[in-house]
Design an enzyme around this catalytic site. Structure first.
Site, short mmCIF file in Angstrom:
data_model
loop_
_atom_site.label_atom_id
_atom_site.label_comp_id
_atom_site.label_asym_id
_atom_site.label_seq_id
_atom_site.Cartn_x
_atom_site.Cartn_y
_atom_site.Cartn_z
N ASP A 113 12.35 11.56 7.76
CA ASP A 113 11.04 10.62 8.01
C ASP A 113 10.00 11.54 7.30
OD1 ASP A 113 9.46 8.74 8.96
OD2 ASP A 113 9.28 9.40 10.95
N THR A 114 9.50 10.71 6.20
CA THR A 114 8.10 11.25 5.97
C THR A 114 6.69 10.78 6.46
OG1 THR A 114 7.82 9.38 4.08
CG2 THR A 114 9.23 11.41 3.50
N GLY A 115 7.22 9.92 7.49
CA GLY A 115 5.82 9.32 8.39
C GLY A 115 5.73 9.83 9.62
N ASP A 150 6.64 5.82 3.44
CA ASP A 150 7.28 6.17 4.66
C ASP A 150 8.90 5.82 4.33
OD1 ASP A 150 7.95 6.70 6.94
OD2 ASP A 150 7.26 5.02 8.04
N SER A 151 9.50 7.13 4.26
CA SER A 151 11.01 6.93 4.37
C SER A 151 11.53 6.55 5.53
CB SER A 151 11.67 8.20 3.93
OG SER A 151 11.58 9.25 4.79
N GLY A 152 10.61 6.61 6.57
CA GLY A 152 11.42 6.18 8.04
C GLY A 152 11.33 4.86 8.18
N THR A 153 10.81 4.04 7.37
CA THR A 153 10.71 2.43 7.51
C THR A 153 11.53 2.02 6.31
OG1 THR A 153 8.37 2.50 8.28
CG2 THR A 153 9.23 0.49 7.46
#
Length: 369
Positions: free
Chosen positions: A92-94, A258-261
């Site tokens: 997660d980048t977020g 954001d990779s986490g979305t």
């Protein structure tokens, strides 16, 4: 990952069988490579269930690791403590903390653990909470040689899987700051910077995250460098304009990368334009047959990134499709539907983000950054 907004996810991908090179032969900071294989289930829980019901609600805002893009979810295995207890975690980048469920990590089973004395608390979108403690212990990826010793992370009481947050330290869930994963790698001398590049791959296939480096074969042209928008406690860049269907929408607003979305949250004006261009009906449905040679173009000033119409919709699993963009007042996020079309280098040391149009290629040339 803006946790209470991640209701759009579609499936789960999990990582097993990581192979880590020996670190004792390294002469200095450099990119490191990790490989893994992919699974598509985790017991009885799917990632959509986890995000819809159990996703964390609140959060204070170079080595190469292949990841898998299966319906916009990215997972890897981490191994914690002297007994190498394994946990599946969402990359997660977020967000900024590594946290794992206590069912995966029991601190009493590790001889190298230290209790920081700091509590860890998460609130979920369904109103429930997970509470735990911050510890320091060894962190590895399955090899006999730990990647990091005395790395700080949290263990929480939850039946969910955990999150591997790699954003900057100002988004940690603590009232103090500590060296999260990118910073800990730099401090340990394993990477030249607290930085990483992200390549999500083609057709939801495998991708790579490279800590402390970039792959020059994975993007077109040159990487354009921008200062991180410091008005946001997140890894954000200002989007100037968005062009779609012969129309141009002025945004001039920060968007979180954001990779986490899984999908995207955009401004109300942009969503209205997208609804018109894609002929979204009263039920929120859109044609599943979209052209691959028409694009939504996001302009950041020096450069732009094109997202094909085929990536702008997603299947509901029942023969219908929906637009992969939504609106929630006050939040603007470019998730995986955007990131899989961009090559992004997050430099936390210099507080910059560089990006270019992705180039899907089997060739690789990883260099320190």
């Amino acid at each position: 990952m803006l946790h209470f907004l991640t209701l759009f996810s579609l499936a789960v991908a999990l990582v097993q069988g990581l192979v880590v090179p020996e670190l004792n032969a390294r002469d200095g900071p450099a990119p490191l490579a990790l490989d893994f294989t992919v699974e598509k289930s985790i017991g009885n829980i799917t990632i959509s269930d986890w995000r819809a019901q159990r996703a964390p609600k609140t959060s204070k805002r170079a080595y190469s690791e292949k990841i898998s893009n299966v319906d916009y979810a990215y997972f890897l295995n981490v191994y914690l403590g002297s007994s190498k207890q394994k946990s599946y975690v969402l990359l997660d980048t977020g967000s900024s903390d590594l946290w794992v469920p206590t069912k995966d990590y029991n601190h009493k089973k590790s001889s190298t653990v230290k209790d920081t004395g700091h509590a860890f608390n998460i609130e979920y979108v369904d109103g429930s909470t997970a509470n735990g403690e911050y510890y320091t212990d060894t962190l590895s990826f399955g090899s006999a040689q730990p990647v990091l010793s005395q790395f700080e992370f949290a263990a929480a009481s939850t039946d969910s899987f955990g999150v591997f947050g790699i954003a900057d330290r100002d988004q940690e869930s603590t009232r103090y700051t500590y060296d999260n994963f990118p910073w800990a790698l730099q401090k340990a001398g394993l990477t030249p910077k607290a930085s990483y590049s992200l390549y999500l791959g083609q057709d939801h296939g495998s991708g790579v995250v490279i800590f402390g480096g970039i792959d020059t074969e994975k993007y077109e042209g040159s990487l354009s460098k921008y200062s991180i928008d410091t008005s946001e406690s997140s890894l954000s860049l200002d989007v100037e304009t968005v062009s779609v269907g012969g129309q141009q929408v002025q945004e001039n607003a920060p968007y979180v990368l954001d990779s986490g979305t899984s999908l995207a949250l955009v401004s109300e004006g942009l969503l209205n334009t997208l609804n018109d261009v894609f002929s979204v009906d009263s039920n929120g449905l859109v044609s599943c047959n979209q052209p691959s040679d028409e694009y939504i173009t996001f302009s950041f000033g020096q450069s732009s990134v094109k997202v094909p119409y085929t990536d702008a919709v997603y299947s509901n699993g029942d023969g219908t499709c929906s637009l992969a963009f939504s609106y929630d007042q006050g939040y603007t996020i470019l998730g995986d539907i955007f990131l899989r079309n961009a090559y992004v280098y997050y430099d936390l040391t210099d507080q910059t983000i560089s990006l270019a149009q992705v180039k899907y290629s089997l060739a690789s040339n990883i260099v320190a950054a």
